[in-house]
Design an enzyme around this catalytic site. Structure first.
Site, PDB file in Angstrom:
ATOM      1  N   GLY A  54       0.834  -1.196   0.000  1.00 58.11           N
ATOM      2  CA  GLY A  54       0.000   0.000   0.000  1.00 58.11           C
ATOM      3  C   GLY A  54       0.864   1.239   0.000  1.00 58.11           C
ATOM      4  N   GLY A  56      -0.576   4.533  -0.356  1.00 56.82           N
ATOM      5  CA  GLY A  56      -1.372   5.742  -0.140  1.00 56.82           C
ATOM      6  C   GLY A  56      -0.590   6.618   0.825  1.00 56.82           C
ATOM      7  N   LEU A  57      -1.296   7.479   1.541  1.00 59.74           N
ATOM      8  CA  LEU A  57      -0.552   8.372   2.426  1.00 59.74           C
ATOM      9  C   LEU A  57       0.192   7.620   3.520  1.00 59.74           C
ATOM     10  CD1 LEU A  57      -2.871  11.474   2.651  1.00 59.74           C
ATOM     11  CD2 LEU A  57      -0.609  11.285   1.617  1.00 59.74           C
ATOM     12  N   HIS A 280     -20.905   9.226   6.315  1.00 63.25           N
ATOM     13  CA  HIS A 280     -20.629  10.664   6.192  1.00 63.25           C
ATOM     14  C   HIS A 280     -21.911  11.414   5.822  1.00 63.25           C
ATOM     15  CE1 HIS A 280     -18.797  14.398   5.062  1.00 63.25           C
ATOM     16  NE2 HIS A 280     -17.589  13.949   5.328  1.00 63.25           N
ATOM     17  N   SER A 298     -17.269  17.478   0.538  1.00 60.01           N
ATOM     18  CA  SER A 298     -16.424  17.573   1.730  1.00 60.01           C
ATOM     19  C   SER A 298     -17.124  18.192   2.939  1.00 60.01           C
ATOM     20  CB  SER A 298     -15.202  18.423   1.402  1.00 60.01           C
ATOM     21  OG  SER A 298     -14.543  18.773   2.592  1.00 60.01           O
ATOM     22  N   ARG A 351     -19.720  13.784  12.554  1.00 60.37           N
ATOM     23  CA  ARG A 351     -20.386  13.141  11.418  1.00 60.37           C
ATOM     24  C   ARG A 351     -21.492  12.166  11.832  1.00 60.37           C
ATOM     25  NH1 ARG A 351     -14.948  12.191   7.762  1.00 60.37           N
ATOM     26  NH2 ARG A 351     -14.724  14.401   7.333  1.00 60.37           N
ATOM     27  N   HIS A 443     -18.353   5.918   4.324  1.00 61.01           N
ATOM     28  CA  HIS A 443     -17.214   6.757   3.968  1.00 61.01           C
ATOM     29  C   HIS A 443     -15.878   6.249   4.501  1.00 61.01           C
ATOM     30  CE1 HIS A 443     -15.064  10.424   3.117  1.00 61.01           C
ATOM     31  NE2 HIS A 443     -14.750  10.570   4.380  1.00 61.01           N
TER      32      HIS A 443
HETATM   33  C1  FAD Z   1     -13.962  11.068  -0.829  1.00 59.21           C
HETATM   34  C2  FAD Z   1     -13.121  11.042   0.395  1.00 59.21           C
HETATM   35  C3  FAD Z   1     -12.655  12.228   0.946  1.00 59.21           C
HETATM   36  C4  FAD Z   1     -11.879  12.220   2.096  1.00 59.21           C
HETATM   37  N1  FAD Z   1     -11.438  13.402   2.618  1.00 59.21           N
HETATM   38  C5  FAD Z   1     -10.672  13.386   3.730  1.00 59.21           C
HETATM   39  C6  FAD Z   1     -10.168  14.603   4.270  1.00 59.21           C
HETATM   40  O1  FAD Z   1     -10.411  15.679   3.762  1.00 59.21           O
HETATM   41  N2  FAD Z   1      -9.403  14.530   5.379  1.00 59.21           N
HETATM   42  C7  FAD Z   1      -9.099  13.350   5.984  1.00 59.21           C
HETATM   43  O2  FAD Z   1      -8.388  13.350   6.982  1.00 59.21           O
HETATM   44  N3  FAD Z   1      -9.541  12.177   5.467  1.00 59.21           N
HETATM   45  C8  FAD Z   1     -10.313  12.169   4.368  1.00 59.21           C
HETATM   46  N4  FAD Z   1     -10.763  10.989   3.855  1.00 59.21           N
HETATM   47  C9  FAD Z   1     -10.254   9.712   4.409  1.00 59.21           C
HETATM   48  C10 FAD Z   1      -8.836   9.474   3.902  1.00 59.21           C
HETATM   49  O3  FAD Z   1      -8.738   9.883   2.561  1.00 59.21           O
HETATM   50  C11 FAD Z   1      -8.419   8.005   3.974  1.00 59.21           C
HETATM   51  O4  FAD Z   1      -8.740   7.488   5.216  1.00 59.21           O
HETATM   52  C12 FAD Z   1      -6.913   7.890   3.788  1.00 59.21           C
HETATM   53  O5  FAD Z   1      -6.498   8.554   2.621  1.00 59.21           O
HETATM   54  C13 FAD Z   1      -6.478   6.430   3.731  1.00 59.21           C
HETATM   55  O6  FAD Z   1      -5.106   6.400   3.463  1.00 59.21           O
HETATM   56  P1  FAD Z   1      -4.312   5.030   3.503  1.00 59.21           P
HETATM   57  O7  FAD Z   1      -2.907   5.357   3.132  1.00 59.21           O
HETATM   58  O8  FAD Z   1      -4.542   4.354   4.795  1.00 59.21           O
HETATM   59  O9  FAD Z   1      -5.004   4.128   2.385  1.00 59.21           O
HETATM   60  P2  FAD Z   1      -5.285   4.373   0.816  1.00 59.21           P
HETATM   61  O10 FAD Z   1      -5.037   5.760   0.381  1.00 59.21           O
HETATM   62  O11 FAD Z   1      -6.614   3.782   0.585  1.00 59.21           O
HETATM   63  O12 FAD Z   1      -4.198   3.501   0.109  1.00 59.21           O
HETATM   64  C14 FAD Z   1      -4.282   2.108   0.051  1.00 59.21           C
HETATM   65  C15 FAD Z   1      -3.099   1.581  -0.710  1.00 59.21           C
HETATM   66  O13 FAD Z   1      -3.092   0.180  -0.582  1.00 59.21           O
HETATM   67  C16 FAD Z   1      -2.941  -0.419  -1.846  1.00 59.21           C
HETATM   68  N5  FAD Z   1      -3.573  -1.731  -1.753  1.00 59.21           N
HETATM   69  C17 FAD Z   1      -4.779  -2.068  -1.248  1.00 59.21           C
HETATM   70  N6  FAD Z   1      -4.948  -3.388  -1.267  1.00 59.21           N
HETATM   71  C18 FAD Z   1      -3.831  -3.907  -1.796  1.00 59.21           C
HETATM   72  C19 FAD Z   1      -3.398  -5.224  -2.062  1.00 59.21           C
HETATM   73  N7  FAD Z   1      -4.115  -6.296  -1.755  1.00 59.21           N
HETATM   74  N8  FAD Z   1      -2.173  -5.375  -2.645  1.00 59.21           N
HETATM   75  C20 FAD Z   1      -1.391  -4.311  -2.948  1.00 59.21           C
HETATM   76  N9  FAD Z   1      -1.750  -3.052  -2.676  1.00 59.21           N
HETATM   77  C21 FAD Z   1      -2.949  -2.858  -2.111  1.00 59.21           C
HETATM   78  C22 FAD Z   1      -3.542   0.548  -2.822  1.00 59.21           C
HETATM   79  O14 FAD Z   1      -3.011   0.330  -4.096  1.00 59.21           O
HETATM   80  C23 FAD Z   1      -3.101   1.873  -2.196  1.00 59.21           C
HETATM   81  O15 FAD Z   1      -1.793   2.162  -2.600  1.00 59.21           O
HETATM   82  C24 FAD Z   1     -11.559  10.989   2.719  1.00 59.21           C
HETATM   83  C25 FAD Z   1     -12.037   9.794   2.182  1.00 59.21           C
HETATM   84  C26 FAD Z   1     -12.835   9.817   1.045  1.00 59.21           C
HETATM   85  C27 FAD Z   1     -13.407   8.544   0.541  1.00 59.21           C
END
Ligand code: FAD
Length: 684
Positions: A54, A56-57, A280, A298, A351, A443
């Site tokens: 993963g 993501g952030l 949400h 948002s 929320r 959400h």
């Molecule tokens: C529309 C929306 C708006 C939002 N706005 C906000 C906001 O303004 N402020 C806030 O604090 N939060 C917000 N959130 C929540 C926030 O965006 C998420 O909780 C956060 O970005 C999750 O980050 P993460 O790195 O944990 O996971 P993700 O960003 O979901 O990343 C998951 C990663 O895992 C990888 N992955 C998943 N499964 C597998 C697998 N089996 N094998 C290999 N790779 C895999 C994906 O490719 C990706 O790279 C929002 C959420 C949504 C839906």
């Protein structure tokens, strides 16, 4: 003695989990812990491989930081670039206790707000640490070049989010996640370029490999070629996001899934509080049965928007039949129900509270669209207010309505521009002229893989970060706190705590990936893929996913009760059994096959869904996003509000896999509150 000091204490048939919270006053715990734990010396870091699943952030920040420190990182994601992780969708902002607004914010206040917002179901020590490192995140991101909004003097600007009384949310228009992710991605890219991160795009983790009880690798499928491969490392970090898509319709990216988290659960990682889901309040309402995705508006919009429904049923009828426009409803006939019910927080209640209040009005027959499931989010008073201020600033006539409207567009554009544009594109209605329609939607998931203070799961050497872990948000996450938590985990927590485990691995040497454990895990993965492409059933994967989603929304959604949950458990099992008989996956396994990808993910959702309902059934209290109809305040000032049961449920419920989801065994982590007094949560 094994380094792994995971302790169970017997309590009848359940055990009690030890989260290994450091001793000492809360404000000193993290500093003391960092001083006390083992670290790996710089030369030895070169001998250690860390797998991060993963990017993501949370995973992107962890990969960049671990590589910067000198570890060899193997990073995996299923998109074609880390830049496309679901985190990119985050709109509103990220919290930090910087007190730039001079409005009394502090580490303690952020800590307090988060524990209270989570309805006292989070671990105090973790939340304090989160608040403590929040300020560092902003500095780190600014240094990376993240273009946070600035005020007229050039300093970083803030806005308010729900559930708090200060302005601590840093933002980049409505694209905060995207900008933060570009920051993390550029930090990763520096290390990819140096060869310290081996990046595996379009690789999906299919299983975890354990050797002698420790997480030592993963099995992946290349989503372009179908190639199955084995990857080894000294530790594995799961940062794979949340599981809101168990409901089929949600605001999450279409690909968001539970597979990696579920696979480690099946190998021994406990799954905590699966029923804690965030619904949400401000999403674009569902338009029909053929929709596959919902869109968030948002929460930042609640800063300036006012939420209402008509106060008269005849007006509701006229609106639904298109004979009346909302702007024609006079002020005195509007019910600003959040301002009415919660005068202290008004439209900025958390929320869970805002969502339930919208449902209550719609269930009472005041919903404003044809499905009866919509309320208004109205910008007219903000438009007037901002427009007049702009006119005054420019020495123009503030009573000129056309001028005020023109001027305000500039202000709204700067604050929420892309959100207004997005709404208009989807609904074909102009939110500058008519109130937006919104309704709650799934959400975020507060539940997830259980982790201790070091973010280690119940599998030695296996960590979970970001939305994938059960996190610091208790039963309800405050807006703008997910980005804060994911980046805290990735930049500032895991890079320290993982060393405590890895310090004992410096003499382990490279982990071979041709051992029996790797071979067996690979064989299992191949077996499941062969099954899917050869089953030749009669129904598509989406058919089952939609049915699961409907059960989840109707019976395990915003409001839950005993008969509904019992039915859900049975129905999900039936859908699962039918899935394994009747699922049809077209195409083959040797190349790009999105249906095959979905099949594996839905198979896991079908197991998670049942555990989710079981957890919701066992938690016979209302807390945060988990609302049990049997547990409601009766009489008094809180009449009708959620009723928590601190005597019987003041614990984290962590489930151990035992085959069928219904056989999962409960382990409890008692929650102690030393620094915050447990109270009925009131926003009145
Ligand atoms: C529309 C929306 C708006 C939002 N706005 C906000 C906001 O303004 N402020 C806030 O604090 N939060 C917000 N959130 C929540 C926030 O965006 C998420 O909780 C956060 O970005 C999750 O980050 P993460 O790195 O944990 O996971 P993700 O960003 O979901 O990343 C998951 C990663 O895992 C990888 N992955 C998943 N499964 C597998 C697998 N089996 N094998 C290999 N790779 C895999 C994906 O490719 C990706 O790279 C929002 C959420 C949504 C839906």
């Amino acid at each position: 003695m094994s380094l792994f000091q995971f302790v169970f204490v017997k309590d009848d048939d359940m055990s009690i989990l030890d989260s290994k919270i450091p001793e000492g006053p809360i404000a000193n715990k993290w500093t003391k812990h960092k001083n006390d734990i083992n670290v790996v010396n710089p030369a030895n870091k070169r001998l250690i491989d860390v797998i991060v699943v993963g990017t993501g952030l949370a995973g992107g920040a962890a990969s960049a930081s671990l590589a910067e420190m000198g570890f060899n990182v193997k990073a995996f994601c299923y998109q074609d670039s880390p830049r496309r992780a679901h985190s990119i969708a985050a709109q509103g902002g990220i919290n930090a206790a910087k007190n730039y607004q001079n409005d009394g914010d502090s580490t303690y206040r952020l800590f307090y707000d988060t524990v209270k917002g989570g309805d006292y179901r989070a671990r105090e020590a973790n939340v304090y640490r989160l608040a403590e490192v929040s300020a560092n995140i902003i500095d780190q991101c600014v240094a990376q070049g993240v273009p946070f909004a600035r005020d007229y003097g050039g300093l970083l600007d803030n806005r308010s989010f729900g559930g708090v009384l200060v302005s601590r949310t840093f933002y980049a228009k409505g694209q905060t996640g995207q900008q933060l992710l570009l920051g993390a991605y550029s930090a990763m890219n520096r290390q990819i370029n140096k060869g310290k991160i081996q990046m595996y795009n379009r690789h999906e983790m299919m299983d975890l490999v354990k050797v002698d009880g420790k997480a030592r690798g993963i099995i992946t499928r290349n989503l372009h070629t179908g190639e199955i491969s084995r990857h080894s490392g000294h530790a594995v970090v799961i940062a794979t996001g949340g599981y809101g898509n168990v409901y089929f319709l949600s605001t999450n990216a279409m690909g968001s899934n539970v597979t990696a988290a579920w696979k480690i659960h099946k190998k021994g990682a406990f799954f905590a509080n699966p029923c804690y889901t965030q619904i949400h309040p401000t999403c674009i309402p569902r338009s029909g049965d053929h929709q596959s995705k919902l869109t968030l508006m948002s929460e930042s919009l609640r800063n300036d928007g006012r939420i209402w429904v008509p106060g008269r049923k005849d007006h509701v009828e006229l609106i639904r039949s298109g004979k009346m426009s909302p702007v024609e409803i006079p002020e005195e006939d509007r019910d600003y129900y959040l301002e009415r019910r919660y005068p202290a927080f008004g439209n900025l209640v958390p929320r869970d509270v805002a969502s339930r209040a919208a449902k209550e009005r719609c269930d009472a027959g005041y919903g404003v669209n044809s499905t009866g499931e919509a309320v208004y989010l109205d910008y007219s008073s903000a438009i007037e207010r901002y427009g007049k201020t702009e006119a005054n600033i420019n020495g123009l006539d503030s009573s000129d309505v056309d001028l005020v409207t023109k001027l305000v567009k500039k202000v709204i554009e700067a604050k929420y521009g892309n959100l207004f544009q997005m709404y208009e594109k989807i609904t074909d209605e102009n939110p500058y002229e008519t109130p937006m329609m919104i309704y709650p939607a799934v959400h975020y998931t507060m539940g997830g893989i259980w982790v201790d203070y070091n973010l280690m799961t119940t599998i030695e050497g296996c960590y979970a970060a970001g939305e994938a872990n059960f996190s610091d948000h208790g039963a309800n996450r405050l807006g703008a706190s997910a980005l804060m938590q994911g980046l805290a985990d990735g930049y500032f927590v895991l890079p320290y705590t993982i060393g405590d485990f890895l310090a004992a691995e410096i003499r382990t040497g490279e982990i071979p990936n041709d051992t029996v454990e790797f071979m067996e895990a690979e064989a299992e993965v191949r077996k499941q893929i062969d099954f899917f492409v050869n089953n030749n059933g009669t129904k598509s994967v989406d058919h089952f996913h939609k049915r699961l989603g409907k059960v989840m929304w109707d019976k395990v959604g915003m409001s839950r009760n005993i008969p509904g949950l019992e039915e859900a458990i049975e129905e999900i099992k039936e859908i699962r059994e039918e899935f394994w008989k009747e699922v049809k996956v077209p195409g083959d396994a040797d190349g790009l096959n999105p249906e095959l990808e979905k099949a594996g993910r839905v198979a896991d959702f079908l197991e998670l869904g049942e555990l989710f309902a079981k957890d919701a059934l066992h938690r016979n209290e209302s807390c945060g996003g988990h609302f049990r109809e049997e547990s409601v305040e009766v009489g008094g000032p809180q009449d009708g509000e959620a009723l928590r049961d601190d005597v019987n449920f003041r614990y984290v419920a962590a489930w151990e896999y035992k085959g069928e989801p219904r056989d999962a065994v409960l382990h409890k982590e008692p929650l102690e509150f030393y620094d915050i007094e447990l109270k009925q949560r009131s926003y009145k």
